[in-house]
Design a protein around this motif. Sequence first.
Motif, short mmCIF file in Angstrom:
data_model
loop_
_atom_site.label_atom_id
_atom_site.label_comp_id
_atom_site.label_asym_id
_atom_site.label_seq_id
_atom_site.Cartn_x
_atom_site.Cartn_y
_atom_site.Cartn_z
N PRO A 31 -3.12 9.24 6.81
CA PRO A 31 -2.41 8.05 7.26
C PRO A 31 -3.23 6.78 7.07
O PRO A 31 -4.43 6.74 7.37
CB PRO A 31 -2.15 8.34 8.74
N LEU A 32 -2.58 5.73 6.57
CA LEU A 32 -3.20 4.41 6.46
C LEU A 32 -2.37 3.43 7.30
O LEU A 32 -2.11 3.69 8.45
CB LEU A 32 -3.31 3.98 4.99
N GLY A 33 -1.93 2.32 6.74
CA GLY A 33 -1.10 1.38 7.48
C GLY A 33 -1.74 0.96 8.79
O GLY A 33 -2.93 0.59 8.84
N GLU A 34 -0.98 1.02 9.87
CA GLU A 34 -1.49 0.64 11.18
C GLU A 34 -2.63 1.55 11.62
O GLU A 34 -3.52 1.14 12.37
CB GLU A 34 -0.37 0.65 12.22
N ALA A 35 -2.63 2.79 11.13
CA ALA A 35 -3.70 3.71 11.50
C ALA A 35 -5.05 3.22 10.96
O ALA A 35 -6.08 3.35 11.63
CB ALA A 35 -3.40 5.11 10.94
N ALA A 36 -5.05 2.64 9.76
CA ALA A 36 -6.29 2.11 9.19
C ALA A 36 -6.78 0.91 9.98
O ALA A 36 -7.98 0.77 10.24
CB ALA A 36 -6.08 1.73 7.73
N VAL A 37 -5.85 0.04 10.37
CA VAL A 37 -6.23 -1.13 11.16
C VAL A 37 -6.82 -0.69 12.50
O VAL A 37 -7.85 -1.20 12.94
CB VAL A 37 -5.03 -2.07 11.38
N ARG A 97 -8.23 2.12 13.21
CA ARG A 97 -9.48 2.87 13.05
C ARG A 97 -10.64 1.96 12.65
O ARG A 97 -11.75 2.09 13.18
CB ARG A 97 -9.27 3.95 11.99
N ALA A 98 -10.40 1.05 11.72
CA ALA A 98 -11.49 0.24 11.16
C ALA A 98 -11.42 -1.24 11.54
O ALA A 98 -12.34 -1.99 11.24
CB ALA A 98 -11.51 0.38 9.64
N GLY A 99 -10.32 -1.66 12.15
CA GLY A 99 -10.22 -3.05 12.59
C GLY A 99 -9.83 -4.04 11.51
O GLY A 99 -9.94 -5.25 11.69
N ALA A 100 -9.35 -3.54 10.36
CA ALA A 100 -8.91 -4.39 9.26
C ALA A 100 -7.95 -3.60 8.40
O ALA A 100 -7.97 -2.37 8.41
CB ALA A 100 -10.11 -4.87 8.44
N PRO A 101 -7.10 -4.29 7.62
CA PRO A 101 -6.08 -3.58 6.84
C PRO A 101 -6.64 -2.89 5.61
O PRO A 101 -7.72 -3.23 5.11
CB PRO A 101 -5.10 -4.69 6.43
N TYR A 102 -5.90 -1.91 5.12
CA TYR A 102 -6.13 -1.29 3.81
C TYR A 102 -5.05 -1.83 2.89
O TYR A 102 -3.86 -1.60 3.13
CB TYR A 102 -6.04 0.24 3.92
N TRP A 103 -5.44 -2.57 1.87
CA TRP A 103 -4.49 -3.19 0.95
C TRP A 103 -4.64 -2.61 -0.45
O TRP A 103 -5.75 -2.25 -0.87
CB TRP A 103 -4.74 -4.70 0.85
N VAL A 104 -3.53 -2.54 -1.18
CA VAL A 104 -3.57 -2.37 -2.63
C VAL A 104 -2.93 -3.60 -3.23
O VAL A 104 -1.92 -4.11 -2.71
CB VAL A 104 -2.85 -1.07 -3.08
N VAL A 105 -3.52 -4.11 -4.30
CA VAL A 105 -3.12 -5.43 -4.81
C VAL A 105 -3.38 -5.48 -6.30
O VAL A 105 -4.27 -4.81 -6.82
CB VAL A 105 -3.90 -6.54 -4.05
N HIS A 106 -2.57 -6.26 -6.99
CA HIS A 106 -2.84 -6.51 -8.41
C HIS A 106 -4.09 -7.37 -8.50
O HIS A 106 -4.26 -8.33 -7.75
CB HIS A 106 -1.65 -7.24 -9.04
N ARG A 107 -4.98 -7.02 -9.41
CA ARG A 107 -6.23 -7.77 -9.55
C ARG A 107 -5.95 -9.26 -9.80
O ARG A 107 -6.65 -10.14 -9.27
CB ARG A 107 -7.05 -7.20 -10.70
N ALA A 108 -4.93 -9.56 -10.59
CA ALA A 108 -4.60 -10.95 -10.87
C ALA A 108 -4.15 -11.68 -9.61
O ALA A 108 -4.46 -12.87 -9.43
CB ALA A 108 -3.50 -11.02 -11.94
N ASP A 109 -3.43 -11.00 -8.71
CA ASP A 109 -3.00 -11.64 -7.46
C ASP A 109 -4.19 -11.94 -6.57
O ASP A 109 -4.25 -12.99 -5.92
CB ASP A 109 -2.02 -10.73 -6.71
N LEU A 110 -5.16 -11.02 -6.52
CA LEU A 110 -6.36 -11.26 -5.72
C LEU A 110 -7.16 -12.41 -6.31
O LEU A 110 -7.61 -13.32 -5.59
CB LEU A 110 -7.21 -10.00 -5.65
N GLN A 111 -7.35 -12.39 -7.63
CA GLN A 111 -8.13 -13.46 -8.26
C GLN A 111 -7.43 -14.81 -8.08
O GLN A 111 -8.09 -15.83 -7.83
CB GLN A 111 -8.34 -13.17 -9.73
N ALA A 112 -6.09 -14.83 -8.18
CA ALA A 112 -5.35 -16.08 -8.01
C ALA A 112 -5.49 -16.61 -6.58
O ALA A 112 -5.63 -17.82 -6.36
CB ALA A 112 -3.88 -15.87 -8.36
#
Length: 400
Positions: free
Chosen positions: A90-96, A98-113
């Motif tokens: 499980p990720l989503g809210e479970a990751a937040v 557990r670790a206090g921050a989100p788990y994201w997947v993102v297009h590299r271009a969107d992150l760089q932009a």
Amino acid sequence: MAVSRTIFIAGAGIGGLTAALALAAKGFRVVVLEKAERLEEAGAGLQLSPNASRILVELGLSERLRRGAVTPEAVSIMSTRAGGELLRLPLGEAAVARAGAPYWVVHRADLQAALAAQVQDHPDIDLRLGATFEDVAAHARGLTVVHRIGNSRQSDVASVLIGADGIWSTVRQHLFPEVQPRFSGLIAWRGTFEATQLPKEYTSRRVQLWMGPGAHLVAYPIAGGRQINVVAIVPGTWNRPGWSTPGDPFELMDAFPAPRWPGPARMMLKAVDSWRKWALFGVPEGCEWSKGSIALLGDAVHAMLPFAAQGAGMAIEDAAVLAQHLGGNATESAASIAAALKQYGRARRARVRQVQRTARQQGQIYHLTGPLALARDLAIRALGPERMLARQDWIYSWKL
């Protein structure tokens, strides 16, 4: 003699732009040199686990990233030997939680932009596109950094130069010409397809890791869930430098034959219209992190195999730690700068080496065959989701 409060960064990739924001937040004037005329997509998707997303949130990037980032609900570990899913983490809210921050997947271009927009909005950061780093010289006032824009050669005084210019780093070549990238014997193929092309069970908001004999693939949603990013890893001898060489889909499908690879995995591969490939290189673990008032960051010093999904994460961590060590009074003299950069390298070296080794080990595990693959599958099922997630805590829960 007091040195300049200006820091030059060579490279406007993820590490370089994050470093610019982190250093500007410490009161520095930052100049970023990027040889490309435009910031364009290089690579496709990437994963930002909580150790990295936490830093981006603290730098004020939440709103910009949420427009394109996807928060996956889970990681599905799949085995070709088992014919499907072994375990779902499980990720989503479970990751937040557990670790206090989100788990994201993102297009590299969107992150760089998003990073570039934040940089361009900052009054103390000067992003110079089409600017190629050429040389650097040390003197009593700090450094003279030489770069070229078109036919014009320009020299500027700076206190620090950061090489965030990737695995084929010009700055590293200037510092440590004996350190050369090494080919891993593996090739990564990447492509995307529209999520509407396949049924929802293939395109749900999860990361799929398919482990198979001698190869593996990873798939996850990007672009707000509208596209699926697919990365396939296969052995090979082709080892040209670069990130975006066109790939022949028939060649790739030959590496994922039926019935060895189940229908769902092959269906995702077939859904991709255009493949790009790059040879996976790494930087040897013994590379030094700095020399005098010049330091390296990200792939320039520790390019690693992507099998821990931490290449971008380690560069983002580097940026935060670098800013922490250069903040305060660390730039009162060339000697204090050199000491701060040495401390930065010492603070990062052990953790990054452990991540590099973990990535190599995981790649070997993914590609097991025969009885060893059976033992792997049984061990994963026996561990269960909670213990499998706990094995990642040392990565995900990292904080400054």
